[in-house]
Motif scaffolding. Structure first.
Motif, mmCIF file in Angstrom:
data_model
loop_
_atom_site.group_PDB
_atom_site.id
_atom_site.type_symbol
_atom_site.label_atom_id
_atom_site.label_comp_id
_atom_site.label_asym_id
_atom_site.label_seq_id
_atom_site.Cartn_x
_atom_site.Cartn_y
_atom_site.Cartn_z
ATOM 1 N N ILE A 19 1.530 -18.347 25.902
ATOM 2 C CA ILE A 19 1.237 -18.358 24.477
ATOM 3 C C ILE A 19 1.487 -16.973 23.911
ATOM 4 N N THR A 20 2.317 -16.927 22.883
ATOM 5 C CA THR A 20 2.630 -15.659 22.238
ATOM 6 C C THR A 20 2.012 -15.664 20.854
ATOM 7 N N ILE A 21 1.267 -14.630 20.551
ATOM 8 C CA ILE A 21 0.638 -14.534 19.237
ATOM 9 C C ILE A 21 1.082 -13.221 18.608
ATOM 10 N N SER A 22 1.646 -13.321 17.403
ATOM 11 C CA SER A 22 2.058 -12.110 16.693
ATOM 12 C C SER A 22 1.293 -12.042 15.394
ATOM 13 N N PHE A 23 0.893 -10.846 15.024
ATOM 14 C CA PHE A 23 0.282 -10.683 13.706
ATOM 15 C C PHE A 23 0.451 -9.243 13.268
ATOM 16 N N ARG A 24 0.190 -9.019 12.000
ATOM 17 C CA ARG A 24 0.373 -7.699 11.426
ATOM 18 C C ARG A 24 -0.964 -7.318 10.796
ATOM 19 N N GLN A 54 -0.042 -9.152 28.390
ATOM 20 C CA GLN A 54 1.116 -8.327 28.037
ATOM 21 C C GLN A 54 1.156 -8.227 26.525
ATOM 22 N N SER A 55 1.572 -7.081 26.030
ATOM 23 C CA SER A 55 1.613 -6.952 24.583
ATOM 24 C C SER A 55 2.740 -6.026 24.160
ATOM 25 N N ILE A 56 3.127 -6.185 22.898
ATOM 26 C CA ILE A 56 4.100 -5.298 22.265
ATOM 27 C C ILE A 56 3.394 -4.753 21.037
ATOM 28 N N PRO A 57 3.260 -3.466 20.838
ATOM 29 C CA PRO A 57 3.661 -2.396 21.771
ATOM 30 C C PRO A 57 2.906 -2.492 23.099
ATOM 31 N N GLN A 58 3.540 -1.941 24.132
ATOM 32 C CA GLN A 58 2.961 -1.974 25.475
ATOM 33 C C GLN A 58 1.538 -1.404 25.450
ATOM 34 N N SER A 79 -5.128 0.275 22.711
ATOM 35 C CA SER A 79 -4.681 1.512 22.072
ATOM 36 C C SER A 79 -4.754 1.325 20.563
ATOM 37 N N ASP A 80 -4.659 2.450 19.848
ATOM 38 C CA ASP A 80 -4.728 2.368 18.390
ATOM 39 C C ASP A 80 -3.480 1.685 17.838
ATOM 40 N N ILE A 81 -3.659 0.941 16.766
ATOM 41 C CA ILE A 81 -2.532 0.270 16.110
ATOM 42 C C ILE A 81 -2.604 0.608 14.630
ATOM 43 N N ALA A 82 -1.483 1.024 14.086
ATOM 44 C CA ALA A 82 -1.456 1.383 12.666
ATOM 45 C C ALA A 82 -1.459 0.127 11.815
ATOM 46 N N ALA A 83 -1.909 0.270 10.580
ATOM 47 C CA ALA A 83 -1.879 -0.869 9.667
ATOM 48 C C ALA A 83 -0.440 -1.302 9.454
ATOM 49 N N ASP A 84 -0.242 -2.584 9.249
ATOM 50 C CA ASP A 84 1.087 -3.150 8.972
ATOM 51 C C ASP A 84 2.065 -2.976 10.110
ATOM 52 N N GLN A 85 1.561 -2.706 11.301
ATOM 53 C CA GLN A 85 2.467 -2.657 12.450
ATOM 54 C C GLN A 85 2.383 -4.006 13.146
ATOM 55 N N GLN A 86 3.534 -4.650 13.318
ATOM 56 C CA GLN A 86 3.548 -5.959 13.971
ATOM 57 C C GLN A 86 3.144 -5.788 15.427
ATOM 58 N N VAL A 87 2.184 -6.586 15.875
ATOM 59 C CA VAL A 87 1.787 -6.553 17.277
ATOM 60 C C VAL A 87 1.911 -7.963 17.845
ATOM 61 N N THR A 88 2.250 -8.034 19.117
ATOM 62 C CA THR A 88 2.427 -9.322 19.769
ATOM 63 C C THR A 88 1.663 -9.286 21.078
ATOM 64 N N VAL A 89 0.954 -10.357 21.354
ATOM 65 C CA VAL A 89 0.241 -10.450 22.629
ATOM 66 C C VAL A 89 0.729 -11.715 23.325
ATOM 67 N N LEU A 90 0.935 -11.607 24.627
ATOM 68 C CA LEU A 90 1.393 -12.761 25.388
ATOM 69 C C LEU A 90 0.322 -13.125 26.400
ATOM 70 N N LEU A 91 -0.193 -14.350 26.253
ATOM 71 C CA LEU A 91 -1.186 -14.859 27.199
ATOM 72 C C LEU A 91 -0.445 -15.668 28.245
ATOM 73 N N PRO A 92 -0.544 -15.307 29.508
ATOM 74 C CA PRO A 92 0.165 -16.096 30.522
ATOM 75 C C PRO A 92 -0.417 -17.496 30.632
ATOM 76 N N ALA A 93 0.417 -18.432 31.051
ATOM 77 C CA ALA A 93 -0.034 -19.820 31.195
ATOM 78 C C ALA A 93 -1.207 -19.909 32.159
ATOM 79 N N THR A 94 -1.259 -18.982 33.112
ATOM 80 C CA THR A 94 -2.329 -19.018 34.107
ATOM 81 C C THR A 94 -3.702 -18.801 33.479
#
Length: 160
Positions: A19-24, A54-58, A79-94
């Protein structure tokens, strides 16, 4: 500082159930803060804490936990994330979180136009109006006949 190397693409390791979740985020997020996401269309047989996120940014997210009762995924920032920076998190199927399979196609009101036309050979069914009109005509005919008979009887002279 040297640029970070690009991550190699996993050859088919990522199955559909990852499952990949992206938000800003609208405001800056600090490390160790949590973000709560309510995911109504997901389910898991157990509440879990997933530490290999796993996430982007790492390293943006350290771990994720799920509450089935609240349908809520809590992401803990790594880690810190700036406002309006797209972040993505990947949840493994496991992790065990999966999208709820829809129960059949979405319910749509039946389309009346698609009703199959009756075969041409069959006589058209009478509408309610036609049925009433025929009944009325029959009744009128019957009354007229009765009137004629009554008139004929009246014309006969009364027997002495």
């Amino acid at each position: 500082g040297g640029g970070g190397g690009g991550g190699g693409g996993g050859g088919g390791e990522a199955s559909d159930s990852d499952i990949t979740i992206s938000f800003r985020p609208k405001m800056p997020l600090m490390a160790a803060e949590t973000v709560q996401l309510v995911l109504g269309e997901f389910e898991s047989s157990i509440d879990f804490i997933e530490r290999s996120v796993q996430s982007i940014p790492q390293g943006a997210f350290a771990c994720a936990s799920w509450s089935e009762a609240l349908k809520q995924l809590t992401l803990t920032l790594g880690s810190d994330i700036a406002a309006d920076q797209q972040v993505t998190v990947l949840l493994p199927a496991t992790a065990g979180l999966r999208r709820i399979a829809p129960a059949g196609p979405p319910a749509q009101p039946p389309a009346l136009e698609e009703a199959p036309a009756p075969p041409a050979a069959a006589p058209p069914a009478l509408t309610e109006e036609e049925r009433k009109a025929r009944a009325a005509a029959k009744r009128a005919q019957f009354l007229a006949q009765q009137q004629q008979e009554q008139q004929q009887q009246q014309q006969q002279p009364p027997p002495n």
